[in-house]
Scaffold this active site. Sequence first.
Site, PDB file in Angstrom:
ATOM      1  N   SER A 106     -67.381  -9.461 -67.466  1.00 20.23           N
ATOM      2  CA  SER A 106     -66.081  -8.921 -67.032  1.00 20.23           C
ATOM      3  C   SER A 106     -64.865  -9.618 -67.625  1.00 20.23           C
ATOM      4  CB  SER A 106     -65.974  -8.973 -65.514  1.00 20.23           C
ATOM      5  OG  SER A 106     -66.739  -7.926 -64.962  1.00 20.23           O
ATOM      6  N   LYS A 126     -62.907  -7.437 -69.740  1.00 13.69           N
ATOM      7  CA  LYS A 126     -61.987  -6.438 -69.161  1.00 13.69           C
ATOM      8  C   LYS A 126     -60.530  -6.812 -69.438  1.00 13.69           C
ATOM      9  CE  LYS A 126     -65.461  -5.049 -65.833  1.00 13.69           C
ATOM     10  NZ  LYS A 126     -66.077  -5.251 -64.523  1.00 13.69           N
ATOM     11  N   TYR A 181     -68.385   1.097 -71.658  1.00 13.82           N
ATOM     12  CA  TYR A 181     -68.242   0.039 -70.643  1.00 13.82           C
ATOM     13  C   TYR A 181     -69.347  -1.017 -70.767  1.00 13.82           C
ATOM     14  CZ  TYR A 181     -68.384  -2.307 -66.142  1.00 13.82           C
ATOM     15  OH  TYR A 181     -68.423  -3.282 -65.169  1.00 13.82           O
ATOM     16  N   VAL A 210     -69.904 -12.052 -64.695  1.00 14.23           N
ATOM     17  CA  VAL A 210     -71.201 -12.400 -64.098  1.00 14.23           C
ATOM     18  C   VAL A 210     -72.152 -13.114 -65.063  1.00 14.23           C
ATOM     19  CG1 VAL A 210     -71.200 -10.699 -62.212  1.00 14.23           C
ATOM     20  CG2 VAL A 210     -72.171 -10.092 -64.441  1.00 14.23           C
ATOM     21  N   TYR A 217     -61.917 -10.617 -57.954  1.00 14.62           N
ATOM     22  CA  TYR A 217     -62.331  -9.636 -56.933  1.00 14.62           C
ATOM     23  C   TYR A 217     -61.903 -10.106 -55.547  1.00 14.62           C
ATOM     24  CZ  TYR A 217     -65.197  -9.585 -61.071  1.00 14.62           C
ATOM     25  OH  TYR A 217     -65.598  -9.664 -62.359  1.00 14.62           O
TER      26      TYR A 217
HETATM   27  N1  GLN Z   1     -71.403  -5.649 -66.505  1.00 19.15           N
HETATM   28  C1  GLN Z   1     -71.196  -6.138 -65.177  1.00 19.15           C
HETATM   29  C2  GLN Z   1     -71.293  -4.992 -64.178  1.00 19.15           C
HETATM   30  O1  GLN Z   1     -70.820  -3.935 -64.479  1.00 19.15           O
HETATM   31  C3  GLN Z   1     -69.849  -6.783 -65.113  1.00 19.15           C
HETATM   32  C4  GLN Z   1     -69.531  -7.311 -63.740  1.00 19.15           C
HETATM   33  C5  GLN Z   1     -68.859  -8.650 -63.761  1.00 19.15           C
HETATM   34  O2  GLN Z   1     -68.894  -9.409 -64.722  1.00 19.15           O
HETATM   35  N2  GLN Z   1     -68.277  -8.980 -62.635  1.00 19.15           N
HETATM   36  O3  GLN Z   1     -71.829  -5.110 -63.123  1.00 19.15           O
END
Ligand code: GLN
Length: 304
Positions: A63, A66, A188, A258, A240
């Site tokens: 993420s 992003k 994505y 993650v 988050y």
């Molecule tokens: N690719 C992971 C997902 O979509 C990304 C989530 C993350 O890094 N928080 O669940």
Amino acid sequence: VDIKQALTALHTKIKAIPHKGSRASYIPELSHVDPNKFGVFLAHLDGNGCGVGDYQEPFSIQSIAKVLSTTLAYKLGGESIWSRVGVEPSGTAFNSLLQLESDLGIPRNPFINSGAMVICDILISTLENPKEDFLAFVKTISNNKSLKYSTHIAESEKDVGFRNIALCNLIKSFDNLDNSPEEVLDFYFNLCSLEMTCEEAARLFLYLANDGLALDQKTQILTLSQSKRINALMQTCGFYDESGEFSFKVGLPGKSGVGGGILAILPEKFAILVWSPRLNDKGNSYKGMLFLEEFTTLTEQSIF
Ligand code: GLN
């Protein structure tokens, strides 16, 4: 306090603390990563940098990417993108479906999965060859021509990405996607699969410490105002439902993934990347958060 000494001392101290949490095993490929990896790199605006531990080993930035997709969509689409995705903290998990229904398919912010999917949709509609052009953009700002998607991580996540597939279809049902959910998810999952080392990532994100200006000091990646706003979003939404806690303990804008990476920025000064794969129950790196909390406390370097 000398920064290099602080990084080294804290790395030793936090490495020795008993582990908590576990790897993101819901993405099968990520459960193969050595959970004891622990790397840190701090990149200064003046070009100097300092690394400790496994900072030269590539990991899945997940993420954290992003921030890059939001940067490019903002650069290309300007303020209009905020009619499709909000700028409020969600207070819910990164993959939560709950709010999306009551918010009628407008994700709270671009750093939760649903918001990142809407940003992917905007990029697909704007770019001629979305995956290639996006990667080219990341290569340009990083000055690193060898960056690539990890196809096996993207495929591994796609195979079991039932919740993300549900999120994407829910957004589509509210008419907040122009492209097909299949195309959006493919982009994505590839976005999330980007791999780099702590050093590469810290250097890459220096533009956010540099008022939107690339490392060459010539290319304006984002305007001053846009760069400020991406930092504001990281401060309020980067973790988050743990964004308040990160702000409270660390006091820097940041973004987690993650894969166990955490990026944090001190505007006008530096970008720092910490990587430790074991995650707490909010999906943020346990030791990464601990490290940054102690680092900003010891060095008295935070935005507050
Ligand atoms: N690719 C992971 C997902 O979509 C990304 C989530 C993350 O890094 N928080 O669940």
